[in-house]
Design an enzyme around this catalytic site. Structure first.
Site, PDB file in Angstrom:
ATOM      1  CG  HIS A 100      34.907  43.558  43.147  1.00 12.90           C
ATOM      2  ND1 HIS A 100      33.776  44.180  43.581  1.00 12.90           N
ATOM      3  CD2 HIS A 100      35.371  44.319  42.122  1.00 12.90           C
ATOM      4  CE1 HIS A 100      33.544  45.259  42.848  1.00 12.90           C
ATOM      5  NE2 HIS A 100      34.497  45.369  41.949  1.00 12.90           N
ATOM      6  CG  ASP A 103      33.509  42.701  46.757  1.00 12.54           C
ATOM      7  OD1 ASP A 103      34.274  43.665  46.951  1.00 12.54           O
ATOM      8  OD2 ASP A 103      32.837  42.533  45.721  1.00 12.54           O
TER       9      ASP A 103
HETATM   10  C1  XLS Z   1      32.931  51.607  40.502  1.00 15.29           C
HETATM   11  C2  XLS Z   1      32.393  50.527  39.703  1.00 15.29           C
HETATM   12  C3  XLS Z   1      32.557  49.130  40.286  1.00 15.29           C
HETATM   13  C4  XLS Z   1      32.307  48.096  39.210  1.00 15.29           C
HETATM   14  C5  XLS Z   1      32.873  46.750  39.513  1.00 15.29           C
HETATM   15  O1  XLS Z   1      32.675  52.773  40.266  1.00 15.29           O
HETATM   16  O2  XLS Z   1      31.054  50.793  39.422  1.00 15.29           O
HETATM   17  O3  XLS Z   1      31.707  48.954  41.365  1.00 15.29           O
HETATM   18  O4  XLS Z   1      30.965  47.970  38.928  1.00 15.29           O
HETATM   19  O5  XLS Z   1      34.235  46.780  39.706  1.00 15.29           O
END
Ligand code: XLS
Ligand code: NI
Ligand code: NI
Length: 436
Positions: A100, A103
């Site tokens: 993301h 991140d």
């Molecule tokens: C959260 C989600 C997130 C997605 C990406 O529960 O799994 O990590 O995979 O935004």
């Protein structure tokens, strides 16, 4: 040059099932051919940036447990984080990663500064991808952590938040394309509600539909070749999320005419939260023609929330990969470890060991699945179960050549009395048990 974070360590190698080396693969052997394809090309492993490098180890009752030299929210920290991340991808031999925007760069004072920071880190990623051969499985935008998104992104009552989210997704799609990402994921972390007392469901659903349509239009305009994926999840962090499960997402896509444009990224833990099994969600996505990719992890079956643990249940994973293979395998998708350490697993090596274990379990699951497919262990009995439908008269009923009254007449004339047959569930379960 190594950051030294993982100490003096060599790239993880396959040593075979008898190895007791915790820093070796026992089942994941990238070059081994399974069902006509290299294991690496089947599984297409990705490391999730957020869990391994951005998450501080908090839970609802306590904050940071991990100490990482890059945790200061500075660009210097972000650059070090990128170095360590690519070091880990390379040590593991993981061919892909996912991230993301939030991140990888510290939030700026405004949208433009955040975007500039992202660009700088993406420039570093671009270089590192070239040097290491590691590729981007998917990019995505974090539209859930910052307080501006507390009441949703696309589904926010405030049009300024909708606009901010649109600008963010545009930016993240742009960088995903720049990094040759193979997919773009939308997970609606705050696209839902806490209480119906302040929520206009109809309006919010339409906002989400418009938003997604614009994303798809934009993807085509810039010539992004990857797939757009929605990741279903029923609740958490909100009480109810609009992308509840695969079936709900399909209905939503149909409603907005996007069922041929958008696929799903299915996560094990989210399937469990929705009251399904992982293989249920995979099989349904195949049946509906919207299967895209998987987020591999596992939930604790007692605690009732999205614990995002590393997977270790091989029999369950064998059935999951069985459906992946039956659907023809991954095209643009792959196996992303959307999984995090337990908060007491403090050591750098724990990060490696967790991924090694997860990759090994996936490899075992894949191998079992491939043998089940090859032997028609399950598809044979399945074909047999529906064999009655091969008769001309049965086909006529389904192809529109018979009306309800025609069928009724035949039942009387031919004195049709159905004879119940065993579903043979235990027989089939025992077959699966031979392979896992
Ligand atoms: C959260 C989600 C997130 C997605 C990406 O529960 O799994 O990590 O995979 O935004
Ligand atoms: Ni996920
Ligand atoms: Ni999740």
């Amino acid at each position: 040059m190594s950051t030294g974070f993982f100490g003096d360590i060599k790239p993880i190698k396959y040593e075979g099932p008898d190895s007791t080396n915790p820093l070796a693969y026992r089942f994941y052997n990238p070059d081994e051919v399974v069902a006509g394809k290299r294991m690496e090309d089947h599984l297409r492993f990705a490391v999730a940036y957020w869990h391994s490098f951005a998450w501080p180890g908090g839970d609802p009752f306590g904050g940071q447990t991990f100490e990482r030299p890059w945790f200061a929210e500075t660009m210097e920290g972000a650059r070090l984080k990128a170095d360590v991340a690519f070091e880990m991808f390379t040590l593991l031999g993981a061919p892909y990663y996912c991230f993301h925007d939030a991140d990888v760069r510290p939030e700026g004072a405004n949208f433009s500064e955040s975007a500039e920071r992202l660009d700088e880190i993406v420039g570093i990623f671009e270089k590192k991808q070239k040097e290491t051969g590691v590729k981007l499985l998917w990019g995505t935008a974090n539209l859930f952590s910052n307080r501006r998104f507390m009441a949703g992104a696309a589904t926010n009552p405030d049009p300024d938040v909708f606009a901010y989210a649109a600008a963010t997704v545009k930016k993240c799609l742009d960088v995903t394309q720049r990094l040759k990402g193979e997919n773009y994921v939308l997970w609606g972390g705050r696209e839902g509600y806490e209480t119906l007392l302040n929520t206009d469901l109809k309006r919010e659903r339409e906002q989400a539909g418009r938003f997604l349509s614009m994303v798809v239009d934009y993807k085509h305009r810039i010539g992004f070749k990857g797939a757009i994926l929605i990741e279903p999840k029923p609740q958490e962090p909100t009480k109810h999320q609009y992308d509840y499960d695969v079936a709900t997402v399909y209905g939503f896509l149909k409603d907005f005419g996007l069922e041929n444009e958008v696929k799903v990224n299915i996560e094990q833990g989210h399937a469990i939260l929705a009251g399904h099994s992982f293989e249920h969600e995979l099989a349904l996505a195949n049946a509906l023609g919207i299967f895209g990719s998987i987020d591999m992890n596992r939930n604790d079956y007692q605690s009732g929330w999205d614990t995002d643990q590393f997977p270790n249940n091989v029999p369950e994973m064998a059935l999951a990969y069985y459906h992946v293979l039956e659907g023809g395998g991954f095209e643009t998708g792959g196996t992303n470890f959307d999984a995090k350490l337990r908060r007491q697993s403090l050591d750098p090596q724990d990060l490696l060991i967790a991924h090694i274990g997860g990759m090994d379990c996936c490899a075992r699951g894949l191998k079992a699945a491939a043998r089940m497919v090859e032997d028609k262990a399950l598809s044979g009995p399945l074909e047999e179960r529906y064999a009655g439908w091969n008769s001309a008269e049965a086909k006529a009923m389904l192809s529109g050549q018979r009306k309800l009254e025609d069928i009724a007449e035949r039942v009387v004339k031919e004195k049709i009395e159905p004879r119940p047959r065993s579903g043979r569930q235990e027989f089939l379960e025992n077959i699966v048990n031979r392979y896992v």
